[in-house]
Scaffold this motif. Structure first.
Motif, PDB file in Angstrom:
ATOM      1  N   ARG A  72      -4.189   0.296  -6.035  1.00 14.81           N
ATOM      2  CA  ARG A  72      -4.969   0.513  -7.260  1.00 14.81           C
ATOM      3  C   ARG A  72      -4.071   0.621  -8.489  1.00 14.81           C
ATOM      4  O   ARG A  72      -2.848   0.692  -8.371  1.00 14.81           O
ATOM      5  N   LYS A  73      -4.731   0.672  -9.642  1.00 18.15           N
ATOM      6  CA  LYS A  73      -4.008   0.862 -10.912  1.00 18.15           C
ATOM      7  C   LYS A  73      -3.662   2.341 -11.067  1.00 18.15           C
ATOM      8  O   LYS A  73      -4.432   3.211 -10.664  1.00 18.15           O
ATOM      9  N   GLN A  74      -2.523   2.573 -11.680  1.00 22.35           N
ATOM     10  CA  GLN A  74      -2.082   3.956 -11.891  1.00 22.35           C
ATOM     11  C   GLN A  74      -2.841   4.580 -13.061  1.00 22.35           C
ATOM     12  O   GLN A  74      -2.895   3.999 -14.144  1.00 22.35           O
ATOM     13  N   GLU A  75      -3.458   5.734 -12.810  1.00 22.84           N
ATOM     14  CA  GLU A  75      -4.194   6.402 -13.888  1.00 22.84           C
ATOM     15  C   GLU A  75      -3.504   7.690 -14.320  1.00 22.84           C
ATOM     16  O   GLU A  75      -3.565   8.095 -15.469  1.00 22.84           O
ATOM     17  N   THR A  76      -2.846   8.330 -13.367  1.00 26.21           N
ATOM     18  CA  THR A  76      -2.118   9.568 -13.703  1.00 26.21           C
ATOM     19  C   THR A  76      -0.735   9.485 -13.072  1.00 26.21           C
ATOM     20  O   THR A  76      -0.495   8.671 -12.180  1.00 26.21           O
ATOM     21  N   LYS A  77       0.139  10.357 -13.489  1.00 30.46           N
ATOM     22  CA  LYS A  77       1.496  10.369 -12.938  1.00 30.46           C
ATOM     23  C   LYS A  77       1.418  10.849 -11.488  1.00 30.46           C
ATOM     24  O   LYS A  77       0.635  11.735 -11.148  1.00 30.46           O
ATOM     25  N   GLY A  78       2.205  10.245 -10.625  1.00 33.15           N
ATOM     26  CA  GLY A  78       2.145  10.572  -9.199  1.00 33.15           C
ATOM     27  C   GLY A  78       2.735  11.941  -8.877  1.00 33.15           C
ATOM     28  O   GLY A  78       3.522  12.495  -9.634  1.00 33.15           O
ATOM     29  N   ASN A  79       2.320  12.498  -7.710  1.00 29.75           N
ATOM     30  CA  ASN A  79       2.862  13.799  -7.303  1.00 29.75           C
ATOM     31  C   ASN A  79       3.585  13.724  -5.956  1.00 29.75           C
ATOM     32  O   ASN A  79       3.837  14.731  -5.320  1.00 29.75           O
ATOM     33  N   TRP A  80       3.884  12.502  -5.500  1.00 28.02           N
ATOM     34  CA  TRP A  80       4.526  12.328  -4.200  1.00 28.02           C
ATOM     35  C   TRP A  80       5.867  13.052  -4.132  1.00 28.02           C
ATOM     36  O   TRP A  80       6.190  13.700  -3.134  1.00 28.02           O
TER      37      TRP A  80
ATOM     38  N   ILE B 131       0.844  -1.203   0.000  1.00 27.67           N
ATOM     39  CA  ILE B 131       0.000   0.000   0.000  1.00 27.67           C
ATOM     40  C   ILE B 131       0.882   1.258   0.000  1.00 27.67           C
ATOM     41  O   ILE B 131       0.614   2.222  -0.708  1.00 27.67           O
ATOM     42  N   LEU B 132       1.960   1.216   0.792  1.00 27.31           N
ATOM     43  CA  LEU B 132       2.898   2.342   0.831  1.00 27.31           C
ATOM     44  C   LEU B 132       3.455   2.594  -0.578  1.00 27.31           C
ATOM     45  O   LEU B 132       3.534   3.733  -1.058  1.00 27.31           O
ATOM     46  N   PHE B 133       3.796   1.507  -1.255  1.00 23.04           N
ATOM     47  CA  PHE B 133       4.347   1.560  -2.621  1.00 23.04           C
ATOM     48  C   PHE B 133       3.299   2.123  -3.589  1.00 23.04           C
ATOM     49  O   PHE B 133       3.585   2.984  -4.420  1.00 23.04           O
ATOM     50  N   SER B 134       2.063   1.637  -3.448  1.00 24.16           N
ATOM     51  CA  SER B 134       0.974   2.068  -4.330  1.00 24.16           C
ATOM     52  C   SER B 134       0.669   3.559  -4.136  1.00 24.16           C
ATOM     53  O   SER B 134       0.507   4.300  -5.098  1.00 24.16           O
ATOM     54  N   ILE B 135       0.628   4.016  -2.869  1.00 23.52           N
ATOM     55  CA  ILE B 135       0.269   5.414  -2.596  1.00 23.52           C
ATOM     56  C   ILE B 135       1.359   6.371  -3.096  1.00 23.52           C
ATOM     57  O   ILE B 135       1.055   7.385  -3.721  1.00 23.52           O
ATOM     58  N   THR B 136       2.627   6.025  -2.835  1.00 25.31           N
ATOM     59  CA  THR B 136       3.707   6.943  -3.245  1.00 25.31           C
ATOM     60  C   THR B 136       3.825   7.012  -4.769  1.00 25.31           C
ATOM     61  O   THR B 136       4.416   7.942  -5.310  1.00 25.31           O
TER      62      THR B 136
END
Length: 595
Positions: A443-451, A400-405
């Protein structure tokens, strides 16, 4: 040592809140004359132990039982159920009443809902055909002090209810608890909220103030200057990281429940085969108050110093002639020996976990994920954990940590890890993964992350953190500054206006409200960004109440206490939370097996 925490040093009169809750419970018992059996919802038992001694309940004619699936064994003709408004408990109560009836037992039954009754629960009691045999009431326990600067709103599943199940009842309860606080300490003039649930709580609280106004002149000058409401959803990274403060680690490995840990008596140096011991952990224990928020590495040094100093004093006592006042000082020091021994035993036990290669490897990987610079290394590490069938919650925590970041995982990686998880842990965990997806945690990535942008803007990764003499909140995770506490830090120092761009990248809306006694039911928006941190009339520091909707970790509490203790800080902080959480207890409600 008292299980009920000493609240004498609380920045506001929390004793009055606790006394009120105690009085309300004893009134319920007084009104049911004679001997009665008090059957308590097991999830409430610990909370009650922080409010009232069991001996006092017994003095009021109560025979105490935990509510279980077994029929109640008692000679009392009156049975009082004290329960949360949960459907499964209604079924349990109904089956116990039917069991009594089938045996020809004639009893009076009372159900007191905590904190309030609900239509759906009463409907089940009607369907089960026991409603007419019951007297129904409420025990309005909305909040309880669990330490001198921490208040809990007893809401066990609030976070999952809201995120995965879309249930907002808990938000009404939080607003009600805050409104109750205002009726004692005055209307809080400034409210800041970040996140969907927090904005909703602020909104409900404002509506309550219009519908049942707290009279400003009755409550006098407000004792709490500002309320900051934060959704857990705004910062899911922090609770998924392993806490490295003493109290945080105790919770991670032993589970702190209602201000105590339960351990085998042998760990505490008491030789009683297979016996468990409850060790209280609150500010009443002076040594614990001193070391609870320190980084664990440093705690070991502090305990070693204290033990060495005690040993030297003892050697001096036995080899030189002492004056009476020196003897007196030594005896005074000896009084702290049980506390030192207790924490040396606990720290030694914790070290058996913290020195394990599996823990150190996971810690290393958490830092790598938070730094967000080595995607492939992190992916392979999680894949290997799944193949080794490491405990599911540990795997989910990193996943989950990996998915959120990363704002989700690319479809190919997402599908692959999902498939591997089900192969390794069983297809019955489909429900678990669905819950996590629904909550947006995996979840699946839909947009580029902003972490990476958020991390840099808020300076969340701090190189060369000094854990022994910290000058920044990042010491609680040895190099990562909790995002939630950075937001609080900015809210207090310079307001959220300068952070506008970063706040927009985090989940949910942010609102700032100035409440001026509600003239004509309206309130203006906060005109200035910086808090009005004037001192309270009697010279005490101004107060800020920080409320976490969805739970807070001990590491975050430690970081807030650290902020409050900094030189030049103009206010005291109180923490409110739906419950105390860690990565494991946050994830467990989502873990569900099909069938």
């Amino acid at each position: 040592m008292a299980q009920i925490p000493n609240l004498d040093n609380a920045p506001i009169n929390l004793t009055a809140i606790r006394d009120q809750s105690q009085k309300e419970l004893l009134t319920i018992l007084k009104n049911i004359r004679g001997k009665k059996c008090l059957a308590i919802d097991p999830k409430l038992g610990g909370s009650l132990s922080l409010i009232v001694q069991s001996s006092l309940l017994k003095e009021h004619g109560a025979e105490l039982r935990h509510l279980t699936a077994e029929p109640i064994q008692t000679d009392c003709t009156k049975v009082v159920y004290l329960v949360h408004s949960q459907l499964d408990l209604m079924k349990l109560i109904s089956s116990q009443i039917r069991d009594d009836t089938s045996k020809g037992l004639q009893r009076e039954y009372f159900v007191y809902f905590v904190p309030r009754r609900t239509v759906v629960c009463e409907k089940i009691l009607e369907e089960e055909k026991v409603y007419d045999l019951l007297t129904i009431g409420e025990y309005p326990l909305y909040l309880m002090p669990i330490d001198e600067d921490v208040i809990a709103f007893e809401l066990d599943l609030a976070y999952k209810d809201h995120l995965a199940d879309g249930d907002t009842t808990s938000l009404w309860h939080i607003a009600k608890a805050l409104h109750k606080l205002e009726s004692t300490f005055g209307v809080i003039p400034n409210i800041r909220a970040k996140g969907k649930a927090s904005a909703r709580v602020a909104d409900i609280l404002n509506r309550m103030q219009i519908e049942e106004p707290v009279n400003a002149s009755d409550a006098g000058m407000p004792e709490i200057n500002t309320l900051i409401l934060l959704d857990r959803e705004v910062d899911m990274i922090t609770p998924l990281c392993s806490q490295l403060t003493y109290e945080g680690l105790l919770d991670e490995f032993l589970g702190v429940n209602n201000g105590a840990v339960e351990v085998d008596s042998s760990i505490m140096g008491v030789q009683q085969e297979g016996k468990k011991m409850k060790v209280p952990l609150n500010s009443t224990d002076k040594l614990f108050k001193e070391i609870r928020d320190l980084n664990f590495e440093f705690v070991v040094q502090v305990l070693r110093q204290k033990a060495t100093s005690m040993k030297q004093d003892y050697t001096e006592m036995t080899t030189t002639n002492q004056t009476v006042s020196e003897l007196k000082d030594f005896v005074k020091k000896l009084n702290s020996l049980p506390e030192i021994t207790r924490h040396i035993n606990l720290a030694q036990h914790l070290s058996t976990f913290t020195s394990k290669p599996s823990f150190l490897g996971r810690l290393d990987m958490e830092h790598t994920i938070v730094e967000a610079e080595s995607y492939d290394i992190c992916f392979e590490y999680i894949e290997e954990m799944i193949h080794k069938q490491e405990p599911l919650v540990n795997v989910l925590r990193l996943l989950i940590l990996f998915s959120i970041t990363n704002s989700g995982l690319p479809k190919r990686n997402f599908d692959y890890l999902r498939r591997e998880l089900l192969h390794s842990y069983g297809f019955e965990h489909m429900a678990t993964l669905n819950n996590l997806e629904k909550a947006g945690l995996f979840r699946k990535q839909e947009t580029k992350g902003n972490w990476i942008t958020i991390k840099r803007a808020l300076h969340l990764v701090v190189e060369d953190t000094d854990t022994a003499n910290p000058n920044d909140i990042s010491y609680v995770f040895s190099g990562y500054a909790p995002l939630s506490i950075r937001l609080v830090q900015h809210a207090i120092r310079s307001g959220w206006r300068p952070l506008e761009d970063v706040l927009k990248l985090l989940p949910g809306p942010h609102t700032e409200t100035k409440r001026s006694g509600y003239v004509g039911g309206s309130y203006d928006n906060l005109s200035s960004s910086v808090l009005n941190l004037a001192k309270v009339g009697d010279g005490r520091r101004s107060l800020v109440l920080v409320v976490f909707v969805g739970g807070v970790t001990f590491a975050e509490i430690a970081a807030l206490r650290f902020l409050s203790s900094q030189e030049g800080m103009a206010y005291d902080l109180i923490i409110g939370t739906t419950k105390i959480i860690n990565g494991q207890t946050l994830i467990e409600p989502f873990v569900e097996k099909l069938g």
